[in-house]
Each structure stands twice: as C-alpha cells, then as structure tokens.
Write a protein that holds these residues in place. Structure first.
Motif, PDB file in Angstrom:
ATOM      1  N   PHE A  93      56.914 -21.952  92.733  1.00 17.58           N
ATOM      2  CA  PHE A  93      57.065 -23.291  92.152  1.00 17.58           C
ATOM      3  C   PHE A  93      57.871 -24.193  93.088  1.00 17.58           C
ATOM      4  CE2 PHE A  93      59.397 -26.322  89.492  1.00 17.58           C
ATOM      5  CZ  PHE A  93      58.381 -26.890  88.744  1.00 17.58           C
ATOM      6  N   CYS A  94      58.961 -23.663  93.628  1.00 15.97           N
ATOM      7  CA  CYS A  94      59.807 -24.441  94.544  1.00 15.97           C
ATOM      8  C   CYS A  94      59.059 -24.802  95.824  1.00 15.97           C
ATOM      9  CB  CYS A  94      61.076 -23.661  94.874  1.00 15.97           C
ATOM     10  SG  CYS A  94      62.210 -23.452  93.479  1.00 15.97           S
ATOM     11  N   LEU A  95      58.288 -23.853  96.333  1.00 16.00           N
ATOM     12  CA  LEU A  95      57.510 -24.120  97.555  1.00 16.00           C
ATOM     13  C   LEU A  95      56.528 -25.263  97.341  1.00 16.00           C
ATOM     14  CD1 LEU A  95      56.730 -20.489  98.795  1.00 16.00           C
ATOM     15  CD2 LEU A  95      58.172 -22.171  99.938  1.00 16.00           C
ATOM     16  N   GLU A  96      55.834 -25.260  96.201  1.00 21.09           N
ATOM     17  CA  GLU A  96      54.850 -26.308  95.951  1.00 21.09           C
ATOM     18  C   GLU A  96      55.538 -27.654  95.686  1.00 21.09           C
ATOM     19  OE1 GLU A  96      50.948 -23.845  94.488  1.00 21.09           O
ATOM     20  OE2 GLU A  96      52.096 -24.901  92.963  1.00 21.09           O
ATOM     21  N   SER A  97      56.730 -27.602  95.121  1.00 21.24           N
ATOM     22  CA  SER A  97      57.488 -28.833  94.925  1.00 21.24           C
ATOM     23  C   SER A  97      57.897 -29.434  96.262  1.00 21.24           C
ATOM     24  CB  SER A  97      58.725 -28.546  94.066  1.00 21.24           C
ATOM     25  OG  SER A  97      59.517 -29.696  93.929  1.00 21.24           O
ATOM     26  N   ILE A  98      58.360 -28.587  97.185  1.00 22.79           N
ATOM     27  CA  ILE A  98      58.740 -29.060  98.530  1.00 22.79           C
ATOM     28  C   ILE A  98      57.517 -29.589  99.269  1.00 22.79           C
ATOM     29  CG2 ILE A  98      59.612 -28.325 100.781  1.00 22.79           C
ATOM     30  CD1 ILE A  98      61.377 -26.291  99.268  1.00 22.79           C
ATOM     31  N   ALA A  99      56.371 -28.888  99.116  1.00 20.87           N
ATOM     32  CA  ALA A  99      55.141 -29.323  99.784  1.00 20.87           C
ATOM     33  C   ALA A  99      54.702 -30.695  99.285  1.00 20.87           C
ATOM     34  CB  ALA A  99      54.033 -28.299  99.548  1.00 20.87           C
ATOM     35  N   LEU A 100      54.793 -30.913  97.974  1.00 17.25           N
ATOM     36  CA  LEU A 100      54.424 -32.219  97.426  1.00 17.25           C
ATOM     37  C   LEU A 100      55.386 -33.297  97.928  1.00 17.25           C
ATOM     38  CD1 LEU A 100      52.729 -33.980  95.569  1.00 17.25           C
ATOM     39  CD2 LEU A 100      54.212 -33.305  93.666  1.00 17.25           C
ATOM     40  N   THR A 101      56.667 -32.976  97.979  1.00 21.83           N
ATOM     41  CA  THR A 101      57.654 -33.933  98.499  1.00 21.83           C
ATOM     42  C   THR A 101      57.309 -34.344  99.921  1.00 21.83           C
ATOM     43  OG1 THR A 101      59.397 -32.965  97.105  1.00 21.83           O
ATOM     44  CG2 THR A 101      60.104 -34.272  99.008  1.00 21.83           C
ATOM     45  N   LEU A 126      65.355 -22.405  96.261  1.00 27.45           N
ATOM     46  CA  LEU A 126      64.483 -21.594  97.123  1.00 27.45           C
ATOM     47  C   LEU A 126      65.319 -20.767  98.092  1.00 27.45           C
ATOM     48  CD1 LEU A 126      61.690 -20.825  98.235  1.00 27.45           C
ATOM     49  CD2 LEU A 126      61.818 -22.837  99.714  1.00 27.45           C
ATOM     50  N   SER A 127      66.340 -21.389  98.674  1.00 32.57           N
ATOM     51  CA  SER A 127      67.219 -20.670  99.600  1.00 32.57           C
ATOM     52  C   SER A 127      67.967 -19.543  98.887  1.00 32.57           C
ATOM     53  CB  SER A 127      68.213 -21.651 100.223  1.00 32.57           C
ATOM     54  OG  SER A 127      69.098 -20.989 101.083  1.00 32.57           O
ATOM     55  N   ALA A 128      68.394 -19.803  97.645  1.00 33.38           N
ATOM     56  CA  ALA A 128      69.106 -18.770  96.882  1.00 33.38           C
ATOM     57  C   ALA A 128      68.204 -17.569  96.620  1.00 33.38           C
ATOM     58  CB  ALA A 128      69.598 -19.360  95.558  1.00 33.38           C
ATOM     59  N   ILE A 129      66.959 -17.829  96.285  1.00 31.69           N
ATOM     60  CA  ILE A 129      66.015 -16.730  96.023  1.00 31.69           C
ATOM     61  C   ILE A 129      65.718 -15.972  97.309  1.00 31.69           C
ATOM     62  CG2 ILE A 129      63.651 -16.190  95.311  1.00 31.69           C
ATOM     63  CD1 ILE A 129      63.832 -18.563  93.374  1.00 31.69           C
ATOM     64  N   ASP A 130      65.511 -16.708  98.423  1.00 36.29           N
ATOM     65  CA  ASP A 130      65.191 -16.047  99.692  1.00 36.29           C
ATOM     66  C   ASP A 130      66.371 -15.248 100.241  1.00 36.29           C
ATOM     67  OD1 ASP A 130      62.572 -16.779  99.810  1.00 36.29           O
ATOM     68  OD2 ASP A 130      62.898 -18.584 101.002  1.00 36.29           O
ATOM     69  N   ASN A 131      67.578 -15.620  99.875  1.00 31.25           N
ATOM     70  CA  ASN A 131      68.743 -14.827 100.281  1.00 31.25           C
ATOM     71  C   ASN A 131      68.841 -13.524  99.486  1.00 31.25           C
ATOM     72  OD1 ASN A 131      69.662 -16.589 102.232  1.00 31.25           O
ATOM     73  ND2 ASN A 131      70.914 -17.767 100.791  1.00 31.25           N
ATOM     74  N   VAL A 689      63.944 -25.776 105.265  1.00 32.82           N
ATOM     75  CA  VAL A 689      64.172 -24.382 104.887  1.00 32.82           C
ATOM     76  C   VAL A 689      63.328 -23.481 105.768  1.00 32.82           C
ATOM     77  CG1 VAL A 689      64.841 -24.763 102.491  1.00 32.82           C
ATOM     78  CG2 VAL A 689      62.435 -24.663 103.066  1.00 32.82           C
ATOM     79  N   GLN A 690      63.845 -22.308 106.055  1.00 26.77           N
ATOM     80  CA  GLN A 690      63.098 -21.301 106.801  1.00 26.77           C
ATOM     81  C   GLN A 690      62.625 -20.244 105.817  1.00 26.77           C
ATOM     82  OE1 GLN A 690      62.313 -21.449 110.037  1.00 26.77           O
ATOM     83  NE2 GLN A 690      63.367 -23.419 110.212  1.00 26.77           N
ATOM     84  N   VAL A 691      61.313 -20.202 105.603  1.00 27.50           N
ATOM     85  CA  VAL A 691      60.797 -19.278 104.604  1.00 27.50           C
ATOM     86  C   VAL A 691      59.620 -18.498 105.170  1.00 27.50           C
ATOM     87  CG1 VAL A 691      61.498 -20.684 102.646  1.00 27.50           C
ATOM     88  CG2 VAL A 691      59.271 -21.068 103.672  1.00 27.50           C
TER      89      VAL A 691
END
Length: 777
Positions: A93-101, A126-131, A689-691
């Motif tokens: 969800f966060c990734l698609e939100s960033i992509a739309l932004t 997103l960063s918190a989850i990826d950590n 962000v680096q994902v």
C-alpha cells in the motif's frame, strides 16, 4: 427516475472497468449514476482531463493494494499485533502511495495538487517495515541489536552442536551402536539415530523412535546443556520478534486515519485514470451545457470507435425551434446506431464523462433520459412487446421541459400500421407540447410528412446509395428517408414477378409518396456532396493549422538556440571585460558589468506562456515520454504493442505487436489499454527510499473450468506456491451454479498446504474470489 436500458451504457461501463486496477474502483465504476448538476459534470470533465495528463506522460499508476486494504485496516484500528503478512500488505500500500505521489508531482493542475495534499507521507512507515522485514515477509535478524546478538549466538551454538555431533558419530566406540551416520532433530533438539536395544549403552535422553522401533533418537548427554541454551535463545528470539511486531503495530495504529484518507485518494485516482484511459482511446472531448440547444459535432458511437473499424461521423443539431427528430430510412441503414450515439453522448455527459464528439459540442444537462429501444416485454408483469413499448411511451409523455430526452426506436412499429401511425403521431404531438428533446426512429410513412413548418418536428434520414444498394450512414437533416422495402427486395434477388405484383398492390397514396421520395433523391445527393466538400475544407484548414503550429514551435526552438548562442557570446565578452578592468574605476565598472550580465538572461530568455494540454506536441516530446520498451496502443491493429525505437526524421516509430513489426507515426499511437505496472520504477525514481520488491500474490483463474480441471490446476498451484515459500494465493472461480466454488473450498479445507482460507468481500473481489493463506508444512 427512468432506467437507461438497451443503450450500450453497460458495455461502456464494462470497458471502463477493464482499465481499473482494483476491485473497489470497479465497484464504483459499475455503480456510476448521473450527477446532480452541470457544475459537477464540468468538474468531472476537468478531473478526467487532468488524469489524462498523467497517462500522457507515459505512466498509469496501479492501485492493486486496495484489494487487500480491508484485511488489515480493521486490525490496525483495533491496535492488534500485526502479522508479517499484514505488514507485507501495508508495505505494498505504501509503495503504491509513493508511486502515485511521484506520478502526480510533475503535473501542474489543481486536481493533481489536491490529490497530492490528501496522500500520506508513506516513506516513514515503509522504512519502518523494511527495517523489520524483507520484501518477501521474513524478519530481518538485524532489526534490533538484541535480535542480532541472539541470532549470532544461535548460529554459534548450532555450529558447536553440529561439530560435536559430527565427531560423536565418527567415534569408533559409538559407531557400532548407530543405525546411520547422521544427525537430525526431534522436538527442536539435536539427536543421533541409535539402534533399537543399544540405547542403554549411550548416555543421553530419548526423544522418540521410528515406527518399527528399529531406531531410537537420542540426545547425547554431552550436548544437553548446549541444546538447552539453544532452545532458550530461540524462545528469546521469538519474544524479541513479538516485541518488535508489537512496537511497529502500535506505530501503524497511529496512522490509521492517514491510511484511510490515502485509500480514498487511491481509489478515486484509480477510477479517474480508468475513465481517462477510455477517453484517450476514444479521443473523446468535454462538452458545454446549454438547456436550449443540442449540437453534437462529428458524433460517433463509442463501441464502434473502439472496434478499430472506420467510423462515419455525423453532426446533429436541435434547438428550441426544432427539438424532436424523426429518423427514417431503410433497415440496417444506421438509424438505431445514430439514436444510441446521441443517447450515449447525453448519458456520458450527465455522468461527467467526455463524449465521443468533436470539440465545441453542446448538450443540455438532461435530468431524465428515457429509452424505448429493443424488446421490453415482461412475462412477470404480463406485458407483451407492444404493451411494454406503449407503457414506456406513456411514462415519457409525463415529462416536461428541454432538460429531458426521449429516445424511441421504431415507435409503434409492431402493430397495425394505420393504428400504429395514429398512436405514434399522438405521442409525438404530446412530446412536442411538453417541449422535450426527442429522437424517434420509424418506418411509418404517415410520420414522415404532414408536419407544419412551425411544428418543432425535424425530419432526418441516413443516406442510402441506390446505385450500389448500400447505406453510407451519412445523416441528412430535414429530409425524410425511404424504407426501400421494394428496392431491398430487388437487391436481395426476390423474383421480378413478386416485386412487380407488390408495386401494383400499393395504394395511390403510397405510390404518390414513393414518387415524392424519388424527387428527394437528387436533393439528397446535392446535400451529401456539400457535406463532403465542407468536411474536406475543414480537414484542410485543420491540417494548415497543425502545420502553422509546428512552424511556430520550430521558430521558437531556433529562436531559443540563437538567443542561447548570443547570451554565451555576450557573457564571454562581459567576463573578458571584467577580467581586464583597471584599478581605480574597476570597482564601478565591475558592478555595472555584473548588473548587465545579471539582467541579460531575463531579457533574452523569456518565453511566451503556452497553454497546457494532455496532447503531446512533437516527436521529440513523444520520444521523451514514451521511450523504447514502453507499452502503447496501436489503433490500426486495435491492440497494444511495444515501442522499439525513437521517432525517426519522418516521425515514424518502430512498434512490435505480437509477431507484427511495423512503422507507425508517433501521433497515431495512444497510451496502452493495459499498461504495465509502473510502481517499482516510480518508487525508485523518487529516490527518497531504498527498497527491494517482491513478486505480487500468485493468482489462479479457474473460471470456465470443469471441477476436475480446476482441482488439478489448484493442486499444481499449491505445490508451486509452497515450493517458492509464498504466503498467499488468490483463486478466482466466479459464481455460476456455485458447484466450482464449493468444490474448490472443500478441497482447500482438506489441503495440508492451507493454513486458512477466506471468501472475498466486496472490497477484495466479492464471493467469486477465495483468498488462501498458506501454512508451513
């Protein structure tokens, strides 16, 4: 309120739904209703045009994460400890939100700014989850200092136990007591396989035996302390992971309102992008609203345009003086298609969709659209075809005002012609008295004449070329058309004797009408010729306008180049003068020269303000927005293709579509009907962000399969998903007779691979979808 039936409106909605990327957007599109006012419709036009800007830039953001939103947001609100699978969904969800932004950032429209302001800052969650976890959903062992230390200790203990056990199984004193020379685990503890009956000679703890009792699994006494510590470390790791999950769950619960606000924006954008994609394919345009006039320029039927076939366009004009159009002409001449085209334009406009007509078209904002098209008989209501038809006509007779539209196909045509003509004329006179816009088709001859010049009735027909015996589908305003039953009989090969006999049986009035109709044929040809000349002149003027605009662009480009060269030359001169300035007056000269230099760019580099639009203006701009590898729609093939090159000197682009490779003018290409998901590229482009990215959930479509075929494919899909350590499977089986659905869910209930399954909700695909959560074997 009247329901719009048999107008191909459902097909239009289905086409828009095919462009949506989430189920909730498809549900919203399916429930599209007319708006409350013209102001709302005009706002919708502007929003769709703004959405087209995004699509014309070469990206179409996806919102697939919305299908899973309801599965985790309820637990976020309850402040429950989230599972890694739910965190994986939030991450998506966060990734698609960033992509739309990222896609909206480049757009300078009020709509884009409004959507940007309503999107959450998704980088932090997103960063918190990826950590905490990897893209595939595994907990990172370096998520905390304590977890990292415990994981290292676990690795060291496991290595020590393994080394000790390996030495033990190679010891010649113990070798003869072992069933096999290997170590394994039982109940989470390292053990060795001892021969049955020999366990009394080995110091340790028994943790089980084989079914035949030939092998006893024993934990050697020397490794018990290390195994104890290993188990303790594993428990501490589980506790630490639970603590981390609780901590991140508490953080996510503080973002619940942001998630819901962003979800609203995502599905709103998904709906608008779907509508914008249809508008782009149709080359649709916004219209203006005027309750006193209907002027549809170059009107065409949307579905015909989507078919990829050549389409004949027509212009229809009705106003306060002439607001009821009676269309007549031969069968298969295009009357019903024109009727539906007008009806769809009215329906699309009042629903806020751009219409399939040229710019400058005008329509009233219709409050009601009545359709009497096709067979409306009802066995339940004891209505025959004609009775149902009359009921529609009668209900329509109660409408008053030019903000209503009545569309009737073959008015009173399925009964006795004389009585039908009388009824039809009476209804038309009532509609005229009520001052409603109406489009009515008919073969009834009495309706084609007998109207006064002062009546608000306008005759119209679609041209039929009698020389070749085929319709041209060109609309002729003011001229009634022949049904041409006898001519059609001649064309299809009915014997001359029967045709001649039919002519002799015509009444004197019918023969007189035929004679008058023949006199109109020459007039029709003159009108058609004038229309063709007008269209050619219009196309010529449009071509000249396009050439003029291109020359202006070329001039502006050359001007910029020359100004840049002049600026560079002047700048060099100024720099040289500054460098050679003498002492004493050097300070004043330097200041003056610097002021000249500072002001030069503002003087020579100013550009005229250009109006923005969703259309790409040049081949260079097209190549920038649609580089090689981009998916596009090729109208000449009526399918998507992949761009293989940049535009050449002639403006042609090499496109590969399936096995066909062809050169196409860049201006003929459109955004892809089924665009690739750009989320990954947009997120990487943001640079904030680096994902890393994981594959989306596996989807299995079983629609149209027999139960045996479906179960066989389901077994294979579960095997593959388990082998690839996937955690979820989406199964699409539809509804039908529910036999397939029940069989699939019964199988899932018994499968050892399945941890649990859940029927889809209205937000996650409906009951025609089953979501499967896979468990560890």
């Amino acid at each position: 309120m009247f329901e719009v039936k048999n107008l191909d409106w459902t097909e239009i909605l289905e086409k828009i739904k095919s462009f949506a990327t989430s189920e909730i957007a498809r549900e919203v599109i399916n429930g599209t209703r007319h708006l409350a006012s013209a102001v709302e419709a005009e706002k919708s036009f502007n929003e769709i045009t703004s959405a087209q800007f995004v699509i014309q830039s070469g990206v179409r953001p996806h919102m697939e994460s919305l299908d899973l939103f309801e599965l985790w947001i309820s637990r976020v609100k309850k402040k429950a400890v989230l599972k890694t699978l739910e965190l994986k969904d939030i991450r998506h969800f966060c990734l698609e939100s960033i992509a739309l932004t990222e896609a909206l950032k480049l757009q300078d429209t009020d709509w884009a700014h409004e959507q940007l302001n309503s999107l959450m800052q998704a980088e932090e969650p997103l960063s918190a989850i990826d950590n905490l976890m990897t893209a595939s959903g595994d907990i990172r062992m370096d998520a905390s200092e304590r977890l990292f230390r415990l994981s290292k200790e676990k690795e060291n203990l496991a290595r020590q136990i393994q080394t000790h056990m390996d030495k033990l199984v190679r010891d010649h004193k113990v070798e003869h007591m072992l069933q096999e020379k290997y170590v394994t685990t039982r109940e989470g503890r390292w053990v060795i396989p001892v021969k049955g009956g020999m366990q009394h000679f080995v110091s340790g703890v028994i943790h089980g035996s084989s079914q035949t009792k030939q092998t006893v699994y024993m934990e050697p006494e020397t490794v018990i302390p290390m195994n104890n510590r290993l188990r303790q470390v594993e428990v501490e790791i589980e506790d630490e992971i639970e603590r981390l999950l609780t901590e991140i769950s508490d953080y996510m619960s503080t973002l619940a309102l942001d998630f819901e606000r962003t979800r609203q924006t995502l599905y709103t954008c998904d709906v608008l992008f779907a509508k914008a994609q249809l508008s782009a394919l149709l080359e649709a345009n916004s219209c203006t609203f005027d309750n006193s006039k209907m002027e549809l320029k170059e009107l065409s039927h949307p579905l015909l345009k989507l078919s990829g076939k050549p389409v004949v366009t027509n212009t229809v004009l009705l106003n306060e003086q002439k607001y009821i159009l009676i269309l007549s002409g031969p069968n298969a001449g295009g009357k019903t298609v024109l009727l539906k085209s007008i009806g769809l334009a009215a329906q699309m406009a009042r629903c806020g969709l751009p219409i399939c007509a040229a710019e400058g078209s005008t329509l009233p904002f219709f409050q009601e659209v009545v359709t009497g098209i096709g067979d409306s008989q009802s066995v339940d209501e004891d209505l025959s075809t004609f009775a149902a038809h009359l009921k529609i006509l009668d209900r329509a007779s109660h409408l008053k005002g030019l903000h209503n539209l009545i569309l009737i196909d073959e008015i009173c045509g399925s009964t006795d012609p004389e009585e039908g003509s009388a009824l039809a004329r009476a209804f038309i006179e009532k509609y005229a008295a009520n001052q409603v816009f109406g489009i009515i088709t008919s073969h009834l001859s009495p309706l084609k004449m007998g109207w006064k010049e002062s009546d608000p009735i306008l005759n119209g027909s679609l041209e039929y070329d009698t020389t070749v015996g085929k319709p041209t589908y060109q609309f002729l305003s003011g001229i009634p058309g022949e049904s041409l039953a006898i001519q059609t009989a001649k064309r299809v090969g009915v014997s001359t004797e029967i045709v001649q006999s039919a002519v002799e049986k015509l009444t004197p009035e019918a023969r007189a009408r035929q004679s008058k109709m023949n006199e109109l044929e020459s007039l029709k040809k003159d009108i058609v010729l004038l229309q063709e000349n007008l269209k050619q002149q219009l196309k010529k003027s449009q071509k000249l306008q396009q050439e003029y605009e291109q020359k202006i662009q070329l001039f502006e480009k050359e001007k910029d180049n020359k100004l840049a060269q002049t600026l560079k030359k002047v700048t060099s001169t100024v720099e040289e003068a500054i460098a050679t300035a003498k002492a004493g007056s050097a300070i004043d000269k330097h200041r003056q020269l610097q002021e000249i230099k500072y002001n030069l760019p503002e003087i020579v580099k100013a550009k005229p303000v250009q109006s923005s639009g969703p259309q790409i203006k040049s081949a260079e701009e097209f190549g920038k927005n649609f580089p090689a590898g981009t998916k596009v729609f090729v109208p000449s093939l009526n399918q998507d293709g992949i761009i293989q090159s940049t535009p050449n000197a002639r403006g042609e682009v090499l496109v590969l579509s399936q096995s066909v490779r062809l050169q196409v003018l860049w201006s003929e290409l459109k955004p892809a009907a089924k665009a690739a998901n750009p989320t990954h590229n947009l997120v990487r482009k943001s640079g904030q962000v680096q994902v890393s990215f994981a594959d989306t959930d596996r989807t299995l479509d079983l629609r149209g399969k027999t139960v045996d075929e479906a179960i066989s494919q389901l077994e294979i899909a579960l095997d593959r998903a388990t082998e690839l350590n996937e955690d979820r499977l989406k199964i699409i089986h539809g509804h039908g007779t529910e036999t397939l659905k029940k069989s699939v869910r019964t199988y899932l209930s018994r499968s050892v691979y399945v941890k649990k399954w859940k029927a889809g909700t209205s937000e996650t695909g409906g009951d025609g979808v089953t979501w499967v959560e896979l468990g560890q074997l």
